[in-house]
Scaffold this motif. Structure first.
Motif: not given
Length: 106
Positions: A15-21, A29-31, A51-67
């Motif tokens: 249960h972590t939240h690295m660089q969570l906006p 803490e960043d990654f 944690i996607p923003n409301p109405q944000q694509s899950l895939l878009e958010a996932f790729h953002q976190w992967r980056g």
């Protein structure tokens, strides 16, 4: 050679939240800094929250976190939060599981 020694795996922080906006701020803490600190204490793997923003694509958010996680000093995995619902979310949950190895959507 580990003969005669106790071999202990590193810890997993699930249960972590690295660089969570969050509300105009970003977690301190960043990654890299978060996982490097964890490694110093014996944590060799984390499971961070996408944690996607409301109405944000899950895939878009996932790729953002992967980056962001490319600079991680340890192993990592993800939970993906469901912050809104539509047919698109249902389809993307399936793709996250089948193509990206995400098996924890909250």
């Amino acid at each position: 050679d580990g003969s005669g020694q106790y071999l202990l795996p590193g810890g997993i922080d699930p249960h972590t939240h690295m660089q969570l906006p969050f509300m105009g701020t970003v977690a301190s803490e960043d990654f890299f800094s978060g996982t490097a600190a964890g490694l110093a204490g014996g944590t060799t793997s984390i499971i961070d929250f996408v944690i996607p923003n409301p109405q944000q694509s899950l895939l878009e958010a996932f790729h953002q976190w992967r980056g962001w996680a490319e600079k991680s000093a340890s192993d990592y995995g993800f939970h993906v939060a469901i912050t809104w619902w539509s047919e698109q979310v249902r389809e993307e949950m399936s793709e996250l599981v089948s193509q990206h190895g995400i098996n924890s959507c909250l």
